[in-house]
Scaffold this active site. Structure first.
Site, short mmCIF file in Angstrom:
data_model
loop_
_atom_site.label_atom_id
_atom_site.label_comp_id
_atom_site.label_asym_id
_atom_site.label_seq_id
_atom_site.Cartn_x
_atom_site.Cartn_y
_atom_site.Cartn_z
N TYR A 61 0.85 -1.19 0.00
CA TYR A 61 0.00 0.00 0.00
C TYR A 61 0.89 1.24 0.00
O TYR A 61 0.58 2.23 -0.65
CB TYR A 61 -0.90 0.01 1.24
CG TYR A 61 -1.96 -1.04 1.18
CD1 TYR A 61 -3.13 -0.83 0.45
CD2 TYR A 61 -1.79 -2.27 1.83
CE1 TYR A 61 -4.11 -1.80 0.39
CE2 TYR A 61 -2.77 -3.24 1.77
CZ TYR A 61 -3.92 -3.00 1.06
OH TYR A 61 -4.88 -3.97 0.99
N ASN B 280 -13.39 -0.07 -5.21
CA ASN B 280 -13.00 -0.40 -6.57
C ASN B 280 -14.19 -0.90 -7.40
O ASN B 280 -14.69 -1.98 -7.17
CB ASN B 280 -11.91 -1.46 -6.50
CG ASN B 280 -11.55 -1.97 -7.88
OD1 ASN B 280 -12.02 -1.47 -8.88
ND2 ASN B 280 -10.73 -2.97 -7.91
N CYS C 98 -6.68 -5.78 -7.53
CA CYS C 98 -6.47 -5.17 -6.22
C CYS C 98 -5.95 -6.20 -5.22
O CYS C 98 -5.49 -5.84 -4.15
CB CYS C 98 -7.76 -4.53 -5.73
SG CYS C 98 -9.22 -5.51 -5.96
N HIS C 99 -6.01 -7.50 -5.56
CA HIS C 99 -5.50 -8.52 -4.65
C HIS C 99 -3.99 -8.57 -4.66
O HIS C 99 -3.38 -9.26 -3.85
CB HIS C 99 -6.08 -9.88 -5.03
CG HIS C 99 -5.79 -10.28 -6.42
ND1 HIS C 99 -6.63 -9.95 -7.47
CD2 HIS C 99 -4.75 -10.96 -6.95
CE1 HIS C 99 -6.09 -10.45 -8.58
NE2 HIS C 99 -4.95 -11.05 -8.30
N GLU D 157 -0.38 -17.23 -8.76
CA GLU D 157 0.44 -16.40 -9.64
C GLU D 157 1.91 -16.47 -9.26
O GLU D 157 2.77 -15.99 -9.97
CB GLU D 157 -0.03 -14.94 -9.56
CG GLU D 157 -1.43 -14.75 -10.12
CD GLU D 157 -1.86 -13.28 -10.03
OE1 GLU D 157 -1.11 -12.49 -9.45
OE2 GLU D 157 -2.92 -12.96 -10.56
#
Length: 104
Positions: A39, A62, A70-71, A99
């Site tokens: 952040y 969002n 946003c994750h 990922e």
DNA sequence: CAACACAAAGTAG
DNA sequence: CTACTTTGTGTTG
């Protein structure tokens, strides 16, 4: 249909978002896959290095959740932080592991 | 005015 | 060093 940066800007602007919000969302959508950003880093990128708290608030509203990863935004100490989108923090962790953005 | 998807500095042990 | 408390920042309710 991929949401381009200009298109997103148009939508966000239309929704009545503030410049701060728009910058946060735009910065978030350009985070490369398999990578995470804190952040604080995100706040710094958009020009408000101390507004990391506000950054979180911005992501929480969002409107383009499916198109804005946003994750991939986590806390500066490596924790995942919170996640208001469907699935919650539990799903967030799962996606990041898929990922390869986080160790385990 | 109070709260929030956070962070860094200060206080106490 | 670890744990808890306080302050900072911008937007929203």
């Amino acid at each position: 249909m991929v949401l381009t940066r200009d298109r997103a800007l148009e939508i966000l602007k239309k929704k009545g978002f503030t410049d701060f919000q728009i910058k946060v969302l735009l910065a978030t959508m350009r985070i490369p896959k398999g990578e995470t950003v804190t952040y604080k880093e995100l706040a710094k990128m958009i020009g408000y290095p101390k507004a990391y708290r506000a950054v979180g608030t911005a992501l929480s509203i969002n409107p383009l959740a499916p198109q804005i990863p946003c994750h991939r935004v986590i806390k500066s100490d490596g924790s995942l932080g919170n996640y208001s989108a469907p699935g919650g923090t539990r799903l967030k962790r799962k996606m990041l592991m898929a990922e390869g953005a986080i160790k385990k």
